[in-house]
Design an enzyme around this catalytic site. Structure first.
Site, PDB file in Angstrom:
ATOM      1  CG  ASP A 262      -1.800  -1.261   1.173  1.00  0.00           C
ATOM      2  OD1 ASP A 262      -2.207  -1.697   0.023  1.00  0.00           O
ATOM      3  OD2 ASP A 262      -2.242  -1.777   2.174  1.00  0.00           O
TER       4      ASP A 262
ATOM      5  N   GLY B  92      -4.554  -4.434  -3.527  1.00  0.00           N
ATOM      6  CA  GLY B  92      -5.766  -3.349  -3.775  1.00  0.00           C
ATOM      7  C   GLY B  92      -4.852  -2.035  -4.146  1.00  0.00           C
ATOM      8  CG  HIS B  93      -2.815  -1.934  -7.131  1.00  0.00           C
ATOM      9  ND1 HIS B  93      -1.928  -1.890  -5.965  1.00  0.00           N
ATOM     10  CD2 HIS B  93      -2.450  -3.043  -7.684  1.00  0.00           C
ATOM     11  CE1 HIS B  93      -1.196  -3.091  -6.358  1.00  0.00           C
ATOM     12  NE2 HIS B  93      -1.751  -3.639  -7.178  1.00  0.00           N
TER      13      HIS B  93
ATOM     14  CD  GLN C  56       0.722  -9.058  -2.780  1.00  0.00           C
ATOM     15  OE1 GLN C  56       1.099  -9.732  -3.555  1.00  0.00           O
ATOM     16  NE2 GLN C  56      -0.554  -8.708  -2.917  1.00  0.00           N
TER      17      GLN C  56
ATOM     18  CE  LYS D  77       2.415  -2.501  -4.414  1.00  0.00           C
ATOM     19  NZ  LYS D  77       1.989  -2.159  -2.907  1.00  0.00           N
TER      20      LYS D  77
HETATM   21  P1  GDP Z   1      -0.911   0.213  -3.708  1.00  0.00           P
HETATM   22  O1  GDP Z   1      -1.223  -1.140  -3.004  1.00  0.00           O
HETATM   23  O2  GDP Z   1       0.652   0.351  -3.379  1.00  0.00           O
HETATM   24  O3  GDP Z   1      -1.103   0.371  -5.046  1.00  0.00           O
HETATM   25  O4  GDP Z   1      -1.054   1.258  -2.814  1.00  0.00           O
HETATM   26  P2  GDP Z   1      -2.848   1.647  -2.161  1.00  0.00           P
HETATM   27  O5  GDP Z   1      -3.811   2.156  -3.593  1.00  0.00           O
HETATM   28  O6  GDP Z   1      -3.381   0.241  -1.618  1.00  0.00           O
HETATM   29  O7  GDP Z   1      -2.590   2.745  -1.211  1.00  0.00           O
HETATM   30  C1  GDP Z   1      -2.272   3.838  -1.518  1.00  0.00           C
HETATM   31  C2  GDP Z   1      -3.177   4.966  -1.283  1.00  0.00           C
HETATM   32  O8  GDP Z   1      -2.724   6.225  -1.447  1.00  0.00           O
HETATM   33  C3  GDP Z   1      -4.146   5.114  -2.456  1.00  0.00           C
HETATM   34  O9  GDP Z   1      -5.584   5.404  -1.663  1.00  0.00           O
HETATM   35  C4  GDP Z   1      -3.629   6.315  -3.354  1.00  0.00           C
HETATM   36  O10 GDP Z   1      -4.731   6.904  -3.995  1.00  0.00           O
HETATM   37  C5  GDP Z   1      -2.916   7.200  -2.454  1.00  0.00           C
HETATM   38  N1  GDP Z   1      -1.826   7.756  -2.618  1.00  0.00           N
HETATM   39  C6  GDP Z   1      -0.855   7.332  -3.637  1.00  0.00           C
HETATM   40  N2  GDP Z   1       0.078   8.440  -3.517  1.00  0.00           N
HETATM   41  C7  GDP Z   1      -0.256   9.320  -2.978  1.00  0.00           C
HETATM   42  C8  GDP Z   1       0.232  10.643  -2.385  1.00  0.00           C
HETATM   43  O11 GDP Z   1       1.246  11.052  -2.760  1.00  0.00           O
HETATM   44  N3  GDP Z   1      -0.227  11.383  -1.661  1.00  0.00           N
HETATM   45  C9  GDP Z   1      -1.729  11.082  -1.246  1.00  0.00           C
HETATM   46  N4  GDP Z   1      -2.323  11.896  -0.279  1.00  0.00           N
HETATM   47  N5  GDP Z   1      -2.260   9.936  -1.238  1.00  0.00           N
HETATM   48  C10 GDP Z   1      -1.652   9.143  -2.188  1.00  0.00           C
HETATM   49  P1  IMO Z   2      -0.862  -4.084  -2.089  1.00  0.00           P
HETATM   50  O1  IMO Z   2      -0.446  -4.996  -3.533  1.00  0.00           O
HETATM   51  C1  IMO Z   2      -0.769  -4.907   2.097  1.00  0.00           C
HETATM   52  C2  IMO Z   2      -0.987  -8.836   3.540  1.00  0.00           C
HETATM   53  C3  IMO Z   2      -2.021  -9.368   4.535  1.00  0.00           C
HETATM   54  C4  IMO Z   2      -1.592 -10.298   5.439  1.00  0.00           C
HETATM   55  C5  IMO Z   2      -0.356 -10.959   4.600  1.00  0.00           C
HETATM   56  C6  IMO Z   2      -0.855 -12.330   4.025  1.00  0.00           C
HETATM   57  O2  IMO Z   2      -2.182  -3.564  -2.191  1.00  0.00           O
HETATM   58  O3  IMO Z   2       0.140  -3.619  -1.523  1.00  0.00           O
HETATM   59  P2  IMO Z   2      -2.267 -12.923   1.956  1.00  0.00           P
HETATM   60  O4  IMO Z   2      -3.830 -12.607   1.865  1.00  0.00           O
HETATM   61  O5  IMO Z   2      -1.777 -12.351   0.821  1.00  0.00           O
HETATM   62  O6  IMO Z   2      -2.200 -14.378   2.013  1.00  0.00           O
HETATM   63  O7  IMO Z   2      -1.976 -12.278   3.341  1.00  0.00           O
HETATM   64  O8  IMO Z   2      -0.178 -10.246   3.467  1.00  0.00           O
HETATM   65  N1  IMO Z   2      -1.018  -8.126   2.297  1.00  0.00           N
HETATM   66  C7  IMO Z   2      -1.055  -7.012   2.084  1.00  0.00           C
HETATM   67  N2  IMO Z   2      -1.018  -6.010   2.584  1.00  0.00           N
HETATM   68  N3  IMO Z   2      -1.054  -4.579   0.783  1.00  0.00           N
HETATM   69  C8  IMO Z   2      -1.127  -5.628  -0.007  1.00  0.00           C
HETATM   70  O9  IMO Z   2      -1.306  -5.728  -1.278  1.00  0.00           O
HETATM   71  C9  IMO Z   2      -1.383  -7.193   0.621  1.00  0.00           C
HETATM   72  N4  IMO Z   2      -1.471  -8.157   0.167  1.00  0.00           N
HETATM   73  C10 IMO Z   2      -1.463  -9.070   1.123  1.00  0.00           C
HETATM   74  O10 IMO Z   2      -2.568  -8.140   5.155  1.00  0.00           O
HETATM   75  O11 IMO Z   2      -0.744  -9.643   6.484  1.00  0.00           O
HETATM   76 MG    MG Z   3      -3.019  -1.513  -1.441  1.00  0.00          MG
END
Ligand code: GDP
Ligand code: IMO
Ligand code: MG
Length: 428
Positions: free
Chosen positions: A13, A40-41, A223, A16
């Site tokens: 998170d 989850g992106h 991840q 990416k």
């Molecule tokens: P990922 O799993 O690595 O793709 O990240 P997630 O989407 O799960 O979580 C990142 C969150 O931060 C998302 O809600 C993005 O919209 C948000 N985000 C990404 N870059 C920035 C930033 O520079 N500033 C802010 N405020 N939000 C950001």
């Molecule tokens: P993105 O791509 C954050 C964590 C779960 C748990 C562990 C194992 O959005 O960064 P799993 O279901 O993969 O067997 O769970 O990994 N986990 C994540 N945490 N971001 C993710 O994906 C994750 N995918 C799995 O919370 O601790």
């Molecule tokens: Mg994510």
């Protein structure tokens, strides 16, 4: 620029999805190489929000070919659910290509993931419950169901029968759950075969030919480094290779083709699920960071654990992945804090560790050694150059760069596609 890898530096998170989307219009292919719908992106384009799980983030860039590589595990219901949802919003998904070698998350594996976690009680991993671990276990155990099996009903039925012979015993006798019928599982899987068929390809060959043609391929990790099955905080990890090495095995692109490794790192740290997290804030400061950063899981909605930036983790990620560039995200979330602590090393049983300790037991005991930086009050969400950032903010960025083992090439100051400061072109 031939092949480029993009990974998460912390516990996921990091942003990416946004970073991949930023490059999407300038690359020819975006390949997801590991994980499944545990990811989850969130991507925000002109104020419109998209949440992607299984589809590569490149799907939102018109001219880019999104590829689900052989290293991914696929929940077919989720795949077509996401495709339908994007199509309903007027987004094209026609270019999507899926590897014939990718494994399928069969319905029994989702059940087993959930019941295993419940059974583990306080020893649970805190998985996303999406069947990821059991599906990768089947793959390594050589009893997995692959995409190509959907086009050969006799083989599929044979495989499902032999797997259920074992799994039904486990489900019924250990977990007290209902056994699954072979026919029902086979029918469920086959119900997606016709729709899937036109998307399926030998993606390793396709990507090889693309690279031969001088095309640019971005390999996007789900991840992150600290969740990698080999290099993360085992056993509190996911079951795939989320680091740069996994990009090769999960796509079929050889290491000699990879020119650059980008790691996305948040200006603070978060973690979902169980496991050690040295800089975790368990007080109201942690709640404030969670609320300011909207740190709630895109996949499960769980509140993310929050903490300060951990430089040993960033240095470790730089080393394990061979990071050439960092994308530093969510710097804007730190605005308004009077001071910002950064973990520069760990104290473990009275001994200073500048690097990740050798054992998991030591990491559990790591107490952060902090250096504190002065904060800033100014809104930075509209900053587009380094000079637009307040002096204290620039100093924070420079300090992170110095202690993290690679240059910072992009800074995120908001969720929008345009809310980035580009210091070095990631594709030059
Ligand atoms: P990922 O799993 O690595 O793709 O990240 P997630 O989407 O799960 O979580 C990142 C969150 O931060 C998302 O809600 C993005 O919209 C948000 N985000 C990404 N870059 C920035 C930033 O520079 N500033 C802010 N405020 N939000 C950001
Ligand atoms: P993105 O791509 C954050 C964590 C779960 C748990 C562990 C194992 O959005 O960064 P799993 O279901 O993969 O067997 O769970 O990994 N986990 C994540 N945490 N971001 C993710 O994906 C994750 N995918 C799995 O919370 O601790
Ligand atoms: Mg994510």
């Amino acid at each position: 620029m031939p092949a480029i890898v993009l990974v998460g530096a912390q516990w996921g998170d990091e942003g990416k999805g946004k970073a991949t989307d930023l490059l999407g219009s300038r690359v020819d292919y975006v390949v997801k190489f590991n994980g499944g719908n545990n990811a989850g992106h969130t991507i925000v384009i002109n104020g419109e929000k998209f949440a992607l799980h299984l589809l590569p983030s490149g799907i939102l860039s018109e001219n880019c070919v999104p590829v689900i590589g052989n290293g991914v595990v696929i929940d077919l219901e989720v795949l077509f659910g996401e495709i339908d949802a994007l199509q309903a919003r007027g987004r094209s998904t026609e270019k999507l290509v899926v590897s014939a070698d990718a494994h399928i998350i069969a319905p029994y594996n989702t059940v087993i993931d959930k019941v295993t976690e419940r059974f583990a009680g306080s020893r649970r991993i805190g998985t996303t419950g999406r069947g990821i671990g059991p599906t990768y276990a089947d793959k390594m155990n050589r009893i997995g169901i692959r995409v190509q099996d959907l086009f050969d009903e006799v083989t599929l039925r044979d495989k499902v029968t032999s797997v259920l012979n074992l799994k039904n015993q486990v489900l019924a006798k250990i977990y007290n759950r209902r056994a699954l019928e072979v026919d029902a599982v086979v029918e469920f899987l086959l119900s997606y075969a016709d729709r899937l068929r036109p998307m399926v390809a030998n993606t390793a060959l396709l990507l090889h030919e693309a690279l031969e043609d001088g095309k640019t391929v971005l390999l996007e990790a789900g991840q992150a480094t600290m969740l990698d099955v080999d290099h993360g905080n085992y056993p509190f990890v996911t079951s795939s290779s989320a680091t740069a090495g996994g990009a090769c095995t999960g796509s079929g692109i050889p290491p000699t083709r990879i020119a650059r490794v980008i790691a996305v790192v948040k200006a603070y740290a978060t973690r979902v699920g169980e496991g050690p997290f040295p800089t975790e804030l368990l007080d109201s400061k942690g709640d404030e960071l969670r609320n300011a950063g909207a740190e709630f899981g895109t996949t499960t909605g769980r509140p993310r654990r929050t903490g300060w930036y951990d430089a040993p983790v960033a240095r470790y990620a730089a080393r394990i992945n061979g990071v050439t560039d960092f994308v530093l995200t969510k710097l804007d979330i730190l605005t308004g804090l009077p001071e910002i602590p950064v973990c520069v090393a760990y104290d473990i049983d009275g001994v200073r560790h500048d690097d990740m300790p050798m054992t998991q037991a030591e990491f559990h005991k790591a107490v952060p050694i902090y250096q504190t930086f002065p904060g800033w009050e100014e809104d930075i969400s509209k900053a587009r150059t380094l000079a637009d950032l307040p002096a204290n903010c620039q100093a924070y960025v420079r300090a992170l760069e110095e202690m993290s083992g690679a240059r910072i090439s992009v800074i995120g100051v908001g969720p929008g596609r345009d809310q980035s400061i580009v210091l070095n072109d990631l594709l030059a």
